[in-house]
Design an enzyme around this catalytic site. Structure first.
Site, mmCIF file in Angstrom:
data_model
loop_
_atom_site.group_PDB
_atom_site.id
_atom_site.type_symbol
_atom_site.label_atom_id
_atom_site.label_comp_id
_atom_site.label_asym_id
_atom_site.label_seq_id
_atom_site.Cartn_x
_atom_site.Cartn_y
_atom_site.Cartn_z
ATOM 1 N N ALA A 1 3.731 -24.788 75.475
ATOM 2 C CA ALA A 1 3.531 -24.529 76.907
ATOM 3 C C ALA A 1 4.853 -24.203 77.601
ATOM 4 C CB ALA A 1 2.815 -25.714 77.545
ATOM 5 N N SER A 2 4.995 -24.621 78.855
ATOM 6 C CA SER A 2 6.139 -24.199 79.670
ATOM 7 C C SER A 2 7.457 -24.820 79.248
ATOM 8 C CB SER A 2 5.872 -24.519 81.147
ATOM 9 O OG SER A 2 4.811 -23.729 81.644
#
Length: 636
Positions: free
Chosen positions: A328-329
């Site tokens: 993810a981020s």
């Protein structure tokens, strides 16, 4: 009148002749028998002398293996993580039992065990390296069982009760996925172990650090020669070669930090990995839920093992090194560096974010997590607010091939750990990878998903923490490892097969990314701004939210409306202090519903490691030095 019988005369000469013939035959028989006897005696006493003297000695003397004591395992502060406690084992030598099968049935009756254990004992009695070697039937006998066996000893030839040290783990649940465990040597184990060195040894490492350092922890077997009586009982010791104990193992793990991580994740499914960036030593490696590894040492029951296997939370699964999740981020700082290194963006490049990104000639909208967008953002702000549109743009302009190649330099897609048993390599996707895996071409939209750490990209928490350590070191690589010392030999860098350092065209780009990650904590619009309250050191961090399933074009994510196991995973990675990093961390909470749960746990882990050291350093700095003490003494 009866007729008279004719009188016969003895033929003396004939009788003498018959007697002589019979005497000669008898003499020949005696000579033949004596010759046979003498020949047999010569064969046994002369020709086969060495064989039978050896057999005689074997009946009178017996060579017994002396198993070595297994090495202990300590944490970095010399606290015991795995020790040995005295216990009694039930063993059998099948060749010394008159009727092994009957003896096993009798054992089950004497010990009042379930009848099913007869088959279990039969299988265990054959699990040994060589004939005349004892096989382990039961471990950790109770006093009552030992007493019953002593009373019935005369009925149990070949059966013995052996005193031996048994592995014990004081913090079995907390350390389960770090240490692994030892267990009974199985038929499968016999194929990989040295039969000679494991004579008399009934246990071997099965998982984790116990398995990886099995050779060092086990030691070297010894032997003793004993004289026995007709029943095989030892009378006296004739000769001895002492065993060599296994080496003690000191780990880089801090048991206090490990226990804290376990408490913080208790009741959740997740993992935490903390690494010292300077050495690569793993400070904590938590996976929850855990399980009691002590049950596996003596042989876990079928019911208990089935319960662990059928548990939906998968306590046997080591999420820290085997769990593969979309990062993810948390990958956005590496994406920023990739864009700079490949000339796709500059520190001054801005992107306008209306809340989505669209590929050229494509109507589909790839949405930012904030539906109305962040407006115009540069790199530093894109990191601060975790803007998706900015990194969609970077990923598209860079292309999947350059993106994938750059991320591999941080360890994604490969396991670079030194001694972490069972660590997975994750997936760093590329067109070649997809063609080989699915026999399909790569699509531009898939590049966008990879650009924000989604799609095919999978990484383990260990890999995420390793990448964070490389980022904290400004590109310097140190391989993650669990062992600090094997015996008295320290384990320290440089290590063989360490990947090359990540070198950038402009070293100032490291500081630019650090500033963006500091803003995540310190800025009022940072995604982890709640962590800045009371923070006593500089921290660089990045939150992340990994989707469990893909939303439709017009769907909106609402965790409260979803079943718990469909909610997003919560991730967080950080390192601190920023200028002189002492710890890098990555953690994931499965189905946490968002990153608001992960970041506070990361802060508590960093506090637990850094604050006591900061107080100690402050106390040392405040203490007067020797010259001041000397001058003060002279004034008086």
């Amino acid at each position: 009148m009866r007729p008279r019988r004719r009188a016969t005369l003895n033929n003396t000469q004939q009788e003498i002749s018959l007697f002589r013939r019979r005497s000669i035959v008898a003499l020949l028989v005696v000579v033949l028998l004596m010759s046979t006897l003498i020949g047999r005696l010569v064969y046994l006493q002369v020709i086969k002398h060495d064989v039978f003297i050896t057999r005689s000695d074997n009946n009178r003397m017996r060579v017994e293996p002396l198993p070595p004591n297994r090495g202990l395992i300590f944490d970095r502060n010399h606290r015991v993580l795995a020790e040995n406690r005295p216990t009694y084992n039930l063993t059998i030598v099948r060749e010394r039992a008159d009727d092994a099968d009957e003896t096993l049935r009798l054992l089950v009756d004497i010990l009042n065990l379930p009848k099913d254990d007869i088959a279990l004992f039969e299988r265990r009695s054959r699990q040994r390296q060589r004939p005349y070697q004892s096989a382990l039937l039961m471990s950790d006998l109770t006093e009552a069982q030992i007493a019953n066996l002593a009373v019935n000893r005369y009925r149990l030839p070949g059966v013995d009760v052996e005193a031996q040290l048994l592995r014990y783990y004081p913090n079995g649940y907390v350390m389960s996925h770090v240490l692994g465990y030892v267990g009974r040597i199985s038929e499968k184990d016999l194929k990989r172990l040295d039969a000679g060195n494991y004579a008399g040894t009934h246990f071997a490492g099965k998982l984790g650090i116990e398995r990886f350092y099995e050779d060092e922890l086990h030691g070297k077997v010894g032997y003793r020669t004993v004289e026995t009586n007709a029943r095989g009982r030892a009378l006296r010791e004739l000769d001895r070669t002492p065993p060599m104990s296994g080496k003690n193992l000191t780990l880089t793990i801090d048991s206090d930090l490990q226990s804290l991580g376990y408490r913080l994740l208790e009741g959740k499914r997740g993992a935490i990995v903390a690494i010292n960036p300077a050495t690569g030593g793993i400070l904590a490696m938590v996976s929850t839920p855990g399980y009691d590894i002590n049950k596996f040492v003596t042989g876990i029951g079928t019911k208990d093992y089935r319960a662990l296997q059928e548990d939906h939370d998968l306590p046997l699964y080591n999420r820290a090194v085997r769990g593969q999740y979309p990062p993810a981020s948390t990958v956005k700082p590496y994406m920023a560096l990739a864009g700079l290194e490949n000339g796709v963006v500059t520190p001054q490049t801005t992107v306008y974010d209306p809340g989505y990104y669209r590929l050229p000639n494509d109507s589909r909208r790839y949405r930012n997590w904030l539906r109305w967008g962040h407006g115009r953002v540069n790199m530093r702000r894109a990191l601060r607010v975790s803007n998706d549109t900015y990194f969609y743009t970077v990923a598209h302009d860079m292309g999947i091939t350059r993106l994938s190649d750059f991320m591999k330099r941080f360890g994604f897609g490969t396991d670079y750990s030194m001694d972490v048993w069972g660590a997975q390599s994750g997936i760093m996707p590329s067109p070649d990878w997809k063609r080989g895996r699915f026999n399909k071409p790569w699509y531009p939209g898939e590049t966008l998903s990879v650009g924000i750490g989604q799609g095919y990209w999978l990484a383990t928490p260990l890999q995420m923490a390793t990448a964070a350590a490389v980022l904290a070191n400004k590109g310097k690589w140190v391989r993650p490892h669990l062992a600090m010392k094997v015996g008295d030999t320290p384990i320290a860098p440089p290590f063989a097969e360490t990947p090359p350092d990540v070198e950038l065209k402009n070293s100032q780009w490291w500081h630019l990314v650090d500033q963006g990650l500091e803003d995540v904590i310190q800025s009022n619009e940072g995604t982890a701004r709640s962590l800045k309250r009371g923070l006593e050191y500089t921290m660089a961090g990045k939150t992340g939210t990994a989707q469990v399933f893909t939303l439709g074009q017009n769907q909106k994510y609402n965790a409260s409306e979803l079943r718990e196991r469909l909610r997003d995973h919560a991730l967080f990675m950080a390192f601190a202090p920023v200028d002189e990093p002492q710890i890098a961390i990555a953690l994931i909470i499965e189905n946490g519903g968002g990153d608001h749960l992960a970041a506070p746990i990361g802060r508590k882990m960093l506090d637990a490691w850094l604050l006591p050291r900061m107080k100690k350093e402050a106390a040392v700095a405040a203490a007067p030095d020797i010259e001041e003490l000397a001058s003060g003494a002279s004034d008086h």
